[in-house]
Enzyme design. Structure first.
Site, PDB file in Angstrom:
ATOM      1  N   ASN A 171      29.727  25.680 -17.585  1.00 28.55           N
ATOM      2  CA  ASN A 171      29.718  26.663 -16.510  1.00 28.55           C
ATOM      3  C   ASN A 171      31.048  27.414 -16.469  1.00 28.55           C
ATOM      4  O   ASN A 171      32.115  26.860 -16.767  1.00 28.55           O
ATOM      5  CB  ASN A 171      29.373  26.041 -15.145  1.00 28.55           C
ATOM      6  CG  ASN A 171      30.218  24.855 -14.760  1.00 28.55           C
ATOM      7  OD1 ASN A 171      30.670  24.080 -15.605  1.00 28.55           O
ATOM      8  ND2 ASN A 171      30.431  24.677 -13.471  1.00 28.55           N
TER       9      ASN A 171
ATOM     10  N   GLU B  72      32.992  29.924 -13.817  1.00 27.20           N
ATOM     11  CA  GLU B  72      32.951  30.460 -12.453  1.00 27.20           C
ATOM     12  C   GLU B  72      33.777  31.731 -12.313  1.00 27.20           C
ATOM     13  O   GLU B  72      34.758  31.941 -13.028  1.00 27.20           O
ATOM     14  CB  GLU B  72      33.426  29.378 -11.472  1.00 27.20           C
ATOM     15  CG  GLU B  72      32.480  28.189 -11.475  1.00 27.20           C
ATOM     16  CD  GLU B  72      32.786  27.146 -10.419  1.00 27.20           C
ATOM     17  OE1 GLU B  72      33.892  27.179  -9.820  1.00 27.20           O
ATOM     18  OE2 GLU B  72      31.908  26.282 -10.206  1.00 27.20           O
TER      19      GLU B  72
ATOM     20  N   CYS C 172      25.952  29.459 -15.041  1.00 21.61           N
ATOM     21  CA  CYS C 172      25.717  28.034 -15.279  1.00 21.61           C
ATOM     22  C   CYS C 172      25.822  27.686 -16.765  1.00 21.61           C
ATOM     23  O   CYS C 172      25.567  28.527 -17.637  1.00 21.61           O
ATOM     24  CB  CYS C 172      24.313  27.644 -14.820  1.00 21.61           C
ATOM     25  SG  CYS C 172      24.022  27.776 -13.066  1.00 21.61           S
TER      26      CYS C 172
ATOM     27  N   GLU D 247      23.807  25.987 -18.578  1.00 21.53           N
ATOM     28  CA  GLU D 247      22.539  26.115 -19.308  1.00 21.53           C
ATOM     29  C   GLU D 247      22.335  27.534 -19.824  1.00 21.53           C
ATOM     30  O   GLU D 247      21.891  27.751 -20.950  1.00 21.53           O
ATOM     31  CB  GLU D 247      21.356  25.761 -18.398  1.00 21.53           C
ATOM     32  CG  GLU D 247      21.333  24.314 -17.928  1.00 21.53           C
ATOM     33  CD  GLU D 247      22.094  24.099 -16.625  1.00 21.53           C
ATOM     34  OE1 GLU D 247      23.129  24.767 -16.389  1.00 21.53           O
ATOM     35  OE2 GLU D 247      21.649  23.245 -15.847  1.00 21.53           O
TER      36      GLU D 247
ATOM     37  N   CYS E 284      19.302  24.834 -12.176  1.00 21.18           N
ATOM     38  CA  CYS E 284      18.968  25.640 -10.996  1.00 21.18           C
ATOM     39  C   CYS E 284      17.745  26.511 -11.303  1.00 21.18           C
ATOM     40  O   CYS E 284      17.297  26.609 -12.453  1.00 21.18           O
ATOM     41  CB  CYS E 284      20.161  26.502 -10.582  1.00 21.18           C
ATOM     42  SG  CYS E 284      20.403  27.959 -11.629  1.00 21.18           S
TER      43      CYS E 284
ATOM     44  N   CYS F 160      18.208  29.221 -14.018  1.00 17.29           N
ATOM     45  CA  CYS F 160      18.247  28.648 -15.375  1.00 17.29           C
ATOM     46  C   CYS F 160      16.861  28.204 -15.825  1.00 17.29           C
ATOM     47  O   CYS F 160      16.512  28.344 -16.992  1.00 17.29           O
ATOM     48  CB  CYS F 160      19.228  27.477 -15.444  1.00 17.29           C
ATOM     49  SG  CYS F 160      20.947  28.020 -15.341  1.00 17.29           S
TER      50      CYS F 160
HETATM   51  N1  THU Z   1      25.949  24.591 -12.314  1.00 21.76           N
HETATM   52  C1  THU Z   1      25.598  24.547 -13.625  1.00 21.76           C
HETATM   53  O1  THU Z   1      26.359  24.982 -14.502  1.00 21.76           O
HETATM   54  N2  THU Z   1      24.397  24.024 -13.945  1.00 21.76           N
HETATM   55  C2  THU Z   1      23.554  23.424 -13.072  1.00 21.76           C
HETATM   56  O2  THU Z   1      22.533  22.897 -13.483  1.00 21.76           O
HETATM   57  C3  THU Z   1      23.872  23.407 -11.647  1.00 21.76           C
HETATM   58  C4  THU Z   1      25.072  24.168 -11.252  1.00 21.76           C
HETATM   59  C5  THU Z   1      27.283  25.083 -11.954  1.00 21.76           C
HETATM   60  C6  THU Z   1      27.355  26.417 -11.301  1.00 21.76           C
HETATM   61  C7  THU Z   1      28.663  26.300 -10.550  1.00 21.76           C
HETATM   62  O3  THU Z   1      29.727  26.627 -11.415  1.00 21.76           O
HETATM   63  C8  THU Z   1      28.775  24.836 -10.207  1.00 21.76           C
HETATM   64  O4  THU Z   1      27.887  24.160 -11.070  1.00 21.76           O
HETATM   65  C9  THU Z   1      28.436  24.497  -8.770  1.00 21.76           C
HETATM   66  O5  THU Z   1      27.210  25.005  -8.419  1.00 21.76           O
END
Ligand code: THU
Length: 128
Positions: A40, A42, A51, A53, A84, A87
Site C-alpha cells: 500500500n 498512502e 491498496c 492489491e 476492500c 480491490c
Molecule cells: N489496505 C490495503 O492495502 N489493502 C487492504 O486489503 C486493506 C487496506 C491499506 C489502505 C491503507 O493504506 C491502509 O491499508 C489502511 O486502510
C-alpha cells in the site's frame, strides 16, 4: 512458506503507510510462474491512497502479466485482512475468479475464491 507468501511479506515491508501505520503486502502469481508484488502507498490526501492489491494487479498488467492464478495478501492483523471493495472489483476484472490467500505475521492463513468475496459482480459482460 511458499514463494508467493514470502513475496507478499517482503512487499509489505516496503509499504508507505505514514498515516494509518497499517502495512499491507500483496503478491500475485501469473500462470507462467511470474510473481508481481505490491504494497500500500498512502497519500496525504488520504483518498488517493492505493491498496497493496491494486498496486500488485496494475503492476502485473503493466509488466505483461495476463492470466493470474493466486494472490496472497499479508497484513499484521489478528483477524485476517480481506481486500476492500474497490480491490475486489479490480481483481475480478483483471484476474477473474482467482484464489485469494489471506495471511498474517503469526502464520495464520485462509484461502477462498474471489467469487466468495464478490458475489454477482459487475463486469464487461454487461456492456455488450
Ligand atoms: N489496505 C490495503 O492495502 N489493502 C487492504 O486489503 C486493506 C487496506 C491499506 C489502505 C491503507 O493504506 C491502509 O491499508 C489502511 O486502510
Amino acid at each position: 512458506m511458499d514463494r508467493l507468501e514470502a513475496a507478499a511479506l517482503e512487499a509489505r515491508q516496503r509499504a508507505r503507510a505514514p498515516f494509518s501505520g497499517f502495512r499491507v503486502g500483496a503478491a500475485l502469481e501469473e500462470e507462467d510462474g511470474r510473481i508481481f508484488a505490491g504494497c500500500n502507498v498512502e497519500s496525504a490526501s488520504y483518498g488517493l491512497t492505493m491498496c497493496a492489491e491494486r498496486v500488485a494487479a496494475f503492476r502485473a498488467v503493466a509488466e505483461g502479466g495476463r492470466r493470474f492464478v493466486r494472490i496472497v495478501i499479508a497484513a499484521d492483523s489478528r483477524t485476517l485482512t480481506p481486500p476492500c471493495g474497490a480491490c475486489r472489483q479490480v481483481l475480478w476484472e483483471l484476474c477473474g475468479n482467482v484464489e485469494i490467500i489471506l495471511m498474517n505475521l503469526q502464520g495464520a492463513r485462509e484461502s477462498m475464491r474471489l467469487s466468495t468475496l464478490l458475489p454477482r459482480p459487475f463486469d464487461a459482460k454487461f456492456l455488450d
